[in-house]
Design a protein around this motif. Structure first.
Motif: not given
Ligand code: ZN
Length: 106
Positions: A63, A65-66, A95, A98
């Motif tokens: 992912c 983002m994270f 994911c 997100c």
């Protein structure tokens, strides 16, 4: 052995028939593809390809983002075409959490 990458770009009805014929002929067929469009639904014909397979292995990206397991492809921009060739300029691996959040912002 026959290997095909990026199968989501092929006519999957045709590819599924070809893969079945090759496998029936004794060849080992390995096909890699994204399973979902940027909208989070199966590419047309993908479920039939999965049914034809002896083994389906789902891999994940990371992912963007994270850092968790990314199972979705989020498209940046407003295009609604199912196929739109691009890299990180047009897509993010996300994911589920997100992906849902990114698509609620649209
Ligand atoms: Zn995430």
């Amino acid at each position: 052995m026959i290997g095909i990458d990026e199968a989501q770009f092929f006519d999957l009805d045709v590819l599924t028939k070809l893969a079945a014929a090759w496998a029936n002929d004794g060849k080992k067929v390995v096909i890699a593809a994204l399973d979902q469009t940027f909208e989070g639904v199966a590419f047309p014909g993908m479920p039939n390809l999965f049914v034809e397979a002896e083994v389906v292995k789902k891999l994940h990206a990371v992912c963007m983002m994270f850092g968790g397991l990314a199972s979705r492809t989020h498209r940046l921009g407003d295009s609604k075409n199912i196929v739109e060739v691009g890299g990180t300029d047009k897509y993010q691996a996300l994911c589920r959490k997100c992906f849902v959040e990114a698509n609620q912002k649209r």
